[in-house]
Motif scaffolding. Sequence first.
Motif, mmCIF file in Angstrom:
data_model
loop_
_atom_site.group_PDB
_atom_site.id
_atom_site.type_symbol
_atom_site.label_atom_id
_atom_site.label_comp_id
_atom_site.label_asym_id
_atom_site.label_seq_id
_atom_site.Cartn_x
_atom_site.Cartn_y
_atom_site.Cartn_z
ATOM 1 N N THR A 52 1.495 25.337 -0.857
ATOM 2 C CA THR A 52 2.416 24.432 -1.530
ATOM 3 C C THR A 52 3.807 25.019 -1.404
ATOM 4 O O THR A 52 4.006 26.211 -1.630
ATOM 5 C CB THR A 52 2.050 24.275 -3.025
ATOM 6 O OG1 THR A 52 0.726 23.760 -3.117
ATOM 7 C CG2 THR A 52 3.012 23.334 -3.727
ATOM 8 N N PHE A 54 7.622 24.275 -2.821
ATOM 9 C CA PHE A 54 8.277 23.503 -3.874
ATOM 10 C C PHE A 54 9.729 23.945 -4.021
ATOM 11 O O PHE A 54 10.005 25.129 -4.227
ATOM 12 C CB PHE A 54 7.542 23.687 -5.206
ATOM 13 C CG PHE A 54 8.169 22.940 -6.343
ATOM 14 C CD1 PHE A 54 7.994 21.575 -6.481
ATOM 15 C CD2 PHE A 54 8.959 23.602 -7.273
ATOM 16 C CE1 PHE A 54 8.592 20.884 -7.529
ATOM 17 C CE2 PHE A 54 9.556 22.918 -8.317
ATOM 18 C CZ PHE A 54 9.377 21.555 -8.445
ATOM 19 N N ARG A 56 13.158 23.998 -6.110
ATOM 20 C CA ARG A 56 13.491 23.929 -7.535
ATOM 21 C C ARG A 56 14.888 23.349 -7.771
ATOM 22 O O ARG A 56 15.667 23.907 -8.538
ATOM 23 C CB ARG A 56 13.380 25.322 -8.128
ATOM 24 C CG ARG A 56 11.981 25.894 -8.012
ATOM 25 C CD ARG A 56 11.895 27.350 -8.307
ATOM 26 N NE ARG A 56 12.550 27.675 -9.565
ATOM 27 C CZ ARG A 56 12.417 28.809 -10.208
ATOM 28 N NH1 ARG A 56 11.651 29.743 -9.706
ATOM 29 N NH2 ARG A 56 13.050 29.041 -11.328
ATOM 30 N N SER A 112 8.601 18.676 -2.601
ATOM 31 C CA SER A 112 7.394 19.481 -2.419
ATOM 32 C C SER A 112 6.632 19.053 -1.172
ATOM 33 O O SER A 112 6.687 17.886 -0.750
ATOM 34 C CB SER A 112 6.485 19.391 -3.649
ATOM 35 O OG SER A 112 5.996 18.093 -3.801
ATOM 36 N N THR A 145 9.719 27.855 -4.104
ATOM 37 C CA THR A 145 8.502 28.547 -4.521
ATOM 38 C C THR A 145 7.424 28.282 -3.483
ATOM 39 O O THR A 145 7.155 27.133 -3.138
ATOM 40 C CB THR A 145 8.038 28.066 -5.911
ATOM 41 O OG1 THR A 145 9.078 28.320 -6.852
ATOM 42 C CG2 THR A 145 6.768 28.786 -6.345
#
Length: 154
Positions: A52, A54, A56, A112, A145
Motif C-alpha cells: 500500500t 499512501f 498524506r 493511495s 507511507t
Amino acid sequence: MRHTLSAVRTTRAETIATAVLTIETPGEGFFEITGEVARFLNESKARDGALTVFLRHTSASLVIQENADPDVRRDLVTALNRLAPADAGWIHEVEGPDDMPAHIKSMVNGVSLVIPVVGGALGLGTWQGIYVAEHRQRPHRRQVTLQFIGSVSS
C-alpha cells in the motif's frame, strides 16, 4: 472473447513492514518514486504480498503512469490544468490561486495505491512507474507511507 486465469499462488501473510518516504518536490509535475519503493521492498525482505502506498496530503496525488516518455507526464500536467484551471473563480483561495485546483486534481487522481508484490518485485507493467503528482506551483515536502503486508525471505 476469451479469458485466461493463471495458476493461483497462495502465501501466508507473516509480516507488516512500514516506512515513510519524504519527497521534496520543486513544484508542479510528476516525480517518479518507483526506485525508492523497490528499495523499501528490498530492505523489508518482501517476497509475496501487497504494497500500500499512501500520500498524506490533499494537494498532491499518487499515480501509476508511463515511465518511458517524459512527454506523457508533461501532457498529463497540461490535461489536469485544463480540468481545474487556477483562474476558474474558485472561492477557496486562502493558500493561493493554485490551491483549490490542486485539491480537485488530488481528488481525481487519488492518494493511495495498492500494488501486488511477487517474488520480491513490484507487480508493475513494463512501462509503468509510481509517481507523486505535485499539483502546487511552489516546492513542497510530501510524505508517502509505504506498507508491505505478506511473506518475507529469510
